[in-house]
Design a protein around this motif. Structure first.
Motif, short mmCIF file in Angstrom:
data_model
loop_
_atom_site.label_atom_id
_atom_site.label_comp_id
_atom_site.label_asym_id
_atom_site.label_seq_id
_atom_site.Cartn_x
_atom_site.Cartn_y
_atom_site.Cartn_z
N LYS A 188 3.90 1.53 -1.21
CA LYS A 188 4.47 1.62 -2.55
C LYS A 188 3.49 2.23 -3.54
O LYS A 188 3.84 3.06 -4.37
CB LYS A 188 4.93 0.25 -3.06
CG LYS A 188 6.20 -0.25 -2.45
CD LYS A 188 6.56 -1.61 -3.06
CE LYS A 188 7.81 -2.17 -2.46
NZ LYS A 188 8.16 -3.48 -3.02
N GLN A 189 2.23 1.82 -3.45
CA GLN A 189 1.21 2.37 -4.34
C GLN A 189 1.00 3.86 -4.08
O GLN A 189 0.85 4.64 -5.02
CB GLN A 189 -0.12 1.62 -4.16
CG GLN A 189 -0.11 0.23 -4.73
CD GLN A 189 -1.39 -0.52 -4.45
OE1 GLN A 189 -2.24 -0.06 -3.70
NE2 GLN A 189 -1.52 -1.71 -5.02
N LYS A 190 0.97 4.25 -2.82
CA LYS A 190 0.79 5.67 -2.49
C LYS A 190 1.96 6.50 -2.99
O LYS A 190 1.77 7.61 -3.49
CB LYS A 190 0.66 5.85 -0.97
CG LYS A 190 -0.58 5.26 -0.37
CD LYS A 190 -1.74 6.15 -0.66
CE LYS A 190 -2.96 5.61 0.07
NZ LYS A 190 -4.15 6.37 -0.17
N ASN B 143 3.89 5.79 -5.59
CA ASN B 143 3.78 5.86 -7.04
C ASN B 143 2.72 6.83 -7.49
O ASN B 143 2.84 7.48 -8.53
CB ASN B 143 3.50 4.46 -7.61
CG ASN B 143 4.72 3.58 -7.54
OD1 ASN B 143 5.85 4.04 -7.49
ND2 ASN B 143 4.48 2.26 -7.49
N GLU B 144 1.65 6.97 -6.70
CA GLU B 144 0.59 7.92 -7.05
C GLU B 144 1.10 9.32 -6.90
O GLU B 144 0.77 10.25 -7.58
CB GLU B 144 -0.63 7.71 -6.15
CG GLU B 144 -1.36 6.43 -6.45
CD GLU B 144 -2.51 6.17 -5.45
OE1 GLU B 144 -2.77 7.05 -4.59
OE2 GLU B 144 -3.11 5.11 -5.52
N ARG C 50 0.83 -1.21 0.00
CA ARG C 50 0.00 0.00 0.00
C ARG C 50 0.87 1.26 0.00
O ARG C 50 0.56 2.24 -0.68
CB ARG C 50 -0.94 0.00 1.20
CG ARG C 50 -2.22 -0.75 0.92
CD ARG C 50 -3.23 -0.55 2.01
NE ARG C 50 -2.87 -1.46 3.10
CZ ARG C 50 -3.10 -1.27 4.38
NH1 ARG C 50 -3.72 -0.19 4.78
NH2 ARG C 50 -2.75 -2.15 5.28
#
Length: 139
Positions: A134-136, A138-139, A132
Motif C-alpha cells: 500500500k505504501q509503495k 501511494n508513493e 508495504r
C-alpha cells in the motif's frame, strides 16, 4: 472543382486551336456520360464508404455500440456495409455505411489499456506485506 476547371479549359483550348472538333468531343464524351449515368451512384457510394470506414472510423471490430437504442457488437466492417450482432438476441443486423453516416452511434470500446490495471492477489500475504505494498502504491 479545380480539376473540373482544368478539364474545361483544356477542352476549350483544343476547340480554339483547331486540334479537335466538336464532333470528336461529343464522340469521346458520350461513353463517359453513359458510364457516369450507369456507375455514378455506385462509385459515389463506394467513395463515401471508404471515407466513412477509414476517415470517420467510429468503431472497430469487437466494439459494443448503441445504434437506434439497440446494443450491438461489431462483427465485420466493409466499404459497403457493416455487420453487427445484437447482444441480447444474437441476431445479425446489417447496416449500409451510408445509413450509419446519419445515425447517432454510441461506442463502448471493448479494447482497454490493460497497462492501467494491475491485479494483486492478497491471499498469501500477511498484514505487514500488505501495508508495504500500500505504501509503495501511494508513493
Amino acid at each position: 472543382m479545380s480539376m473540373l476547371l482544368i478539364v474545361v479549359a483544356f477542352i476549350l483550348w483544343l476547340l480554339l486551336t483547331g486540334l479537335t472538333t466538336l464532333q470528336a468531343i461529343i464522340l469521346i464524351g458520350s461513353p463517359i456520360l453513359a458510364f457516369n449515368f450507369i456507375f455514378g451512384d455506385a462509385t459515389k457510394t463506394f467513395f463515401q464508404g471508404i471515407v466513412f470506414v477509414y476517415s470517420v472510423h467510429p468503431f472497430d471490430v469487437g466494439d459494443l455500440c448503441v445504434i437506434d437504442q439497440n446494443m450491438l457488437e461489431v462483427i465485420t466492417i466493409g466499404v459497403w456495409k457493416t455487420t453487427f450482432s445484437k447482444v441480447d438476441t444474437q441476431d445479425e443486423v446489417i447496416y449500409p455505411n451510408l445509413d450509419l453516416v446519419n445515425k447517432v452511434i454510441i461506442n463502448h470500446k471493448t479494447e482497454f489499456d490493460w497497462n492501467d490495471n494491475v491485479d494483486i492477489y492478497l491471499d498469501s500475504m500477511d498484514n505487514k506485506t500488505i501495508n508495504r505494498v500500500k505504501q509503495k502504491i501511494n508513493e
